[in-house]
Scaffold this motif. Structure first.
Motif, PDB file in Angstrom:
ATOM      1  N   ILE A 133       0.859  -1.190   0.000  1.00  0.00           N
ATOM      2  CA  ILE A 133       0.000   0.000   0.000  1.00  0.00           C
ATOM      3  C   ILE A 133       0.891   1.235   0.000  1.00  0.00           C
ATOM      4  CG2 ILE A 133      -1.696   1.331   1.305  1.00  0.00           C
ATOM      5  CD1 ILE A 133      -2.858  -1.155  -0.030  1.00  0.00           C
ATOM      6  N   SER A 134       0.684   2.096  -1.001  1.00  0.00           N
ATOM      7  CA  SER A 134       1.513   3.302  -1.112  1.00  0.00           C
ATOM      8  C   SER A 134       1.056   4.404  -0.166  1.00  0.00           C
ATOM      9  CB  SER A 134       1.498   3.825  -2.552  1.00  0.00           C
ATOM     10  OG  SER A 134       0.203   4.292  -2.908  1.00  0.00           O
ATOM     11  N   HIS A 135      -0.265   4.524   0.046  1.00  0.00           N
ATOM     12  CA  HIS A 135      -0.785   5.545   0.959  1.00  0.00           C
ATOM     13  C   HIS A 135      -2.262   5.297   1.225  1.00  0.00           C
ATOM     14  CE1 HIS A 135      -1.781   7.271  -2.967  1.00  0.00           C
ATOM     15  NE2 HIS A 135      -2.600   8.123  -2.380  1.00  0.00           N
ATOM     16  N   ARG A 136      -2.841   6.080   2.091  1.00  0.00           N
ATOM     17  CA  ARG A 136      -4.104   5.756   2.723  1.00  0.00           C
ATOM     18  C   ARG A 136      -5.349   6.237   1.988  1.00  0.00           C
ATOM     19  NH1 ARG A 136      -3.560   8.850   8.266  1.00  0.00           N
ATOM     20  NH2 ARG A 136      -5.669   8.052   8.598  1.00  0.00           N
ATOM     21  N   HIS A 137      -5.260   6.824   0.836  1.00  0.00           N
ATOM     22  CA  HIS A 137      -6.439   7.391   0.196  1.00  0.00           C
ATOM     23  C   HIS A 137      -7.365   6.310  -0.357  1.00  0.00           C
ATOM     24  CE1 HIS A 137      -4.199  11.480  -0.311  1.00  0.00           C
ATOM     25  NE2 HIS A 137      -4.616  11.267   0.924  1.00  0.00           N
ATOM     26  N   LEU A 138      -8.630   6.677  -0.509  1.00  0.00           N
ATOM     27  CA  LEU A 138      -9.698   5.729  -0.766  1.00  0.00           C
ATOM     28  C   LEU A 138      -9.498   4.915  -2.034  1.00  0.00           C
ATOM     29  CD1 LEU A 138     -12.405   4.856   0.469  1.00  0.00           C
ATOM     30  CD2 LEU A 138     -13.528   6.595  -0.938  1.00  0.00           C
ATOM     31  N   ASP A 139      -8.945   5.534  -3.089  1.00  0.00           N
ATOM     32  CA  ASP A 139      -8.754   4.797  -4.336  1.00  0.00           C
ATOM     33  C   ASP A 139      -7.558   3.846  -4.277  1.00  0.00           C
ATOM     34  OD1 ASP A 139      -7.381   7.272  -4.184  1.00  0.00           O
ATOM     35  OD2 ASP A 139      -6.954   7.264  -6.320  1.00  0.00           O
TER      36      ASP A 139
ATOM     37  N   ASP B 290     -10.062   6.734   9.923  1.00  0.00           N
ATOM     38  CA  ASP B 290     -11.459   6.958  10.294  1.00  0.00           C
ATOM     39  C   ASP B 290     -12.032   8.218   9.658  1.00  0.00           C
ATOM     40  OD1 ASP B 290     -10.156   8.932  11.684  1.00  0.00           O
ATOM     41  OD2 ASP B 290     -10.686   8.202  13.679  1.00  0.00           O
ATOM     42  N   ASP B 291     -11.327   8.775   8.657  1.00  0.00           N
ATOM     43  CA  ASP B 291     -11.788  10.042   8.082  1.00  0.00           C
ATOM     44  C   ASP B 291     -12.125   9.916   6.604  1.00  0.00           C
ATOM     45  OD1 ASP B 291      -9.181   9.609   7.373  1.00  0.00           O
ATOM     46  OD2 ASP B 291      -8.414  11.556   8.019  1.00  0.00           O
ATOM     47  N   TYR B 292     -12.283   8.706   6.097  1.00  0.00           N
ATOM     48  CA  TYR B 292     -12.637   8.522   4.693  1.00  0.00           C
ATOM     49  C   TYR B 292     -13.848   7.624   4.530  1.00  0.00           C
ATOM     50  CZ  TYR B 292      -7.931  10.307   3.909  1.00  0.00           C
ATOM     51  OH  TYR B 292      -6.797  11.078   3.916  1.00  0.00           O
TER      52      TYR B 292
ATOM     53  N   PRO C  70      -1.860  18.506  -7.585  1.00  0.00           N
ATOM     54  CA  PRO C  70      -2.479  19.728  -7.063  1.00  0.00           C
ATOM     55  C   PRO C  70      -2.734  19.623  -5.570  1.00  0.00           C
ATOM     56  CG  PRO C  70      -4.049  18.433  -8.347  1.00  0.00           C
ATOM     57  CD  PRO C  70      -2.713  17.825  -8.563  1.00  0.00           C
ATOM     58  N   GLN C  71      -2.716  20.778  -4.900  1.00  0.00           N
ATOM     59  CA  GLN C  71      -2.907  20.791  -3.451  1.00  0.00           C
ATOM     60  C   GLN C  71      -4.228  20.142  -3.062  1.00  0.00           C
ATOM     61  OE1 GLN C  71      -2.151  24.528  -1.527  1.00  0.00           O
ATOM     62  NE2 GLN C  71      -3.357  24.027   0.266  1.00  0.00           N
ATOM     63  N   ALA C  72      -5.238  20.257  -3.922  1.00  0.00           N
ATOM     64  CA  ALA C  72      -6.550  19.721  -3.601  1.00  0.00           C
ATOM     65  C   ALA C  72      -6.545  18.213  -3.410  1.00  0.00           C
ATOM     66  CB  ALA C  72      -7.543  20.084  -4.709  1.00  0.00           C
ATOM     67  N   THR C  73      -5.494  17.539  -3.894  1.00  0.00           N
ATOM     68  CA  THR C  73      -5.448  16.084  -3.752  1.00  0.00           C
ATOM     69  C   THR C  73      -4.897  15.647  -2.400  1.00  0.00           C
ATOM     70  OG1 THR C  73      -3.215  15.824  -4.677  1.00  0.00           O
ATOM     71  CG2 THR C  73      -5.060  15.873  -6.232  1.00  0.00           C
ATOM     72  N   HIS C  74      -4.436  16.579  -1.595  1.00  0.00           N
ATOM     73  CA  HIS C  74      -3.888  16.233  -0.285  1.00  0.00           C
ATOM     74  C   HIS C  74      -5.041  16.136   0.717  1.00  0.00           C
ATOM     75  CE1 HIS C  74       0.352  16.743  -1.527  1.00  0.00           C
ATOM     76  NE2 HIS C  74      -0.221  17.504  -2.419  1.00  0.00           N
TER      77      HIS C  74
END
Length: 265
Positions: A79-85, A113-115, A182-186
């Motif tokens: 797993i590279s990181h915690r985002h939903l996709d 717990d935030d997604y 883009p910053q919006a992806t953080h």
């Protein structure tokens, strides 16, 4: 791409690597339209078949179908990181294939717990960066998420960069180059995390790789590490003495000092 089938493409990079596109740009909910979503599957010599990241939970059947088309089941999940996709279908993949799972400790999937994610299955391994997992060296590049990581196989000349950078065509430019997302992806990160994410790209400059595999925008298949170095070190590469508006330590010059210098010229 029809909404009933994934697109599976074996990449022509001298190694057995597959791009499983489980959602095309014109599919899915409105919030994700305009972006294609993919997962990479590796079947490299001397290593176990490895899936890097999963997908949205509601697209997992497309990921499964893509793996079935390849005809090899994953024995490892990175797993590279915690985002939903990237983690949404973590438990579904574990339930189906029972792979050995690796997650950065700062992005432990059971603590998200935030997604809207409720993952109960503990990863087999929590890494911190600097480990070698099979053929892959883990490089921790925080910012996009606290545990955001890049997986590098220098022998194969591949860096799996996930969302650490994106393809230049994502931002309407010619493809073949790397840009900071883009910053919006953080997602759910403080504003300063976008600054940290770009600065932390310096951690990748110690590695050489021809190919940068990306989740958004077109991957870079030639001179990827050189292009990343030019992007990260743009100031020192393209500015001569006295031409930069930034100090040598990369702190921005105070406005009054800058204007007085310009007046002198």
């Amino acid at each position: 791409m029809a909404d009933s089938s994934p697109v599976v493409r074996e990449l022509d990079i001298g190694n057995t690597v597959y791009d499983i596109t489980w959602q095309a740009a014109d599919e899915g909910p409105d919030i994700t339209k305009g972006e294609r979503h993919r997962t990479y599957f590796f079947d490299l010599p001397g290593d176990v078949p490895t899936l890097v990241d999963t997908c949205f939970q509601n697209r997992v059947e497309y990921l499964f179908e893509g793996i079935e088309q390849i005809g090899v089941e994953p024995e490892r999940l990175l797993i590279s990181h915690r985002h939903l996709d990237h983690v949404g279908a973590f438990e579904a993949v574990v339930d189906r294939y029972d792979p050995e799972t690796w997650v950065h400790e700062a992005d432990n999937v059971t603590e998200i717990d935030d997604y809207g994610i409720d993952i109960q299955t503990e990863p087999d391994h929590l890494f911190t960066g600097g480990e070698t997992i099979g053929r892959w060296e883990v490089v921790h590049v925080p910012g996009h998420s606290p545990g955001n990581s890049v997986f590098v196989d220098e022998e194969a000349g591949i860096a799996h960069m996930a969302d650490t950078v994106c393809g230049s065509d994502r931002r309407g430019l010619p493809k073949g180059y790397l840009l900071h997302p883009p910053q919006a992806t953080h997602t759910n990160q403080p504003p300063e995390s976008a600054v940290a994410a770009e600065k932390n790209l310096e951690r990748l400059l110690d590695y050489e790789f021809e190919v940068a595999l990306l989740n958004h925008g077109s991957p870079v298949f030639e001179n990827a590490s050189e292009k990343l170095e030019r992007y990260v070190n743009f100031e020192s590469n393209f500015s001569g003495p006295g031409q930069s508006i930034h100090a040598n330590d990369r702190n921005t010059i105070e406005a009054d000092a800058l204007y007085s210098r310009l007046d002198e010229e």
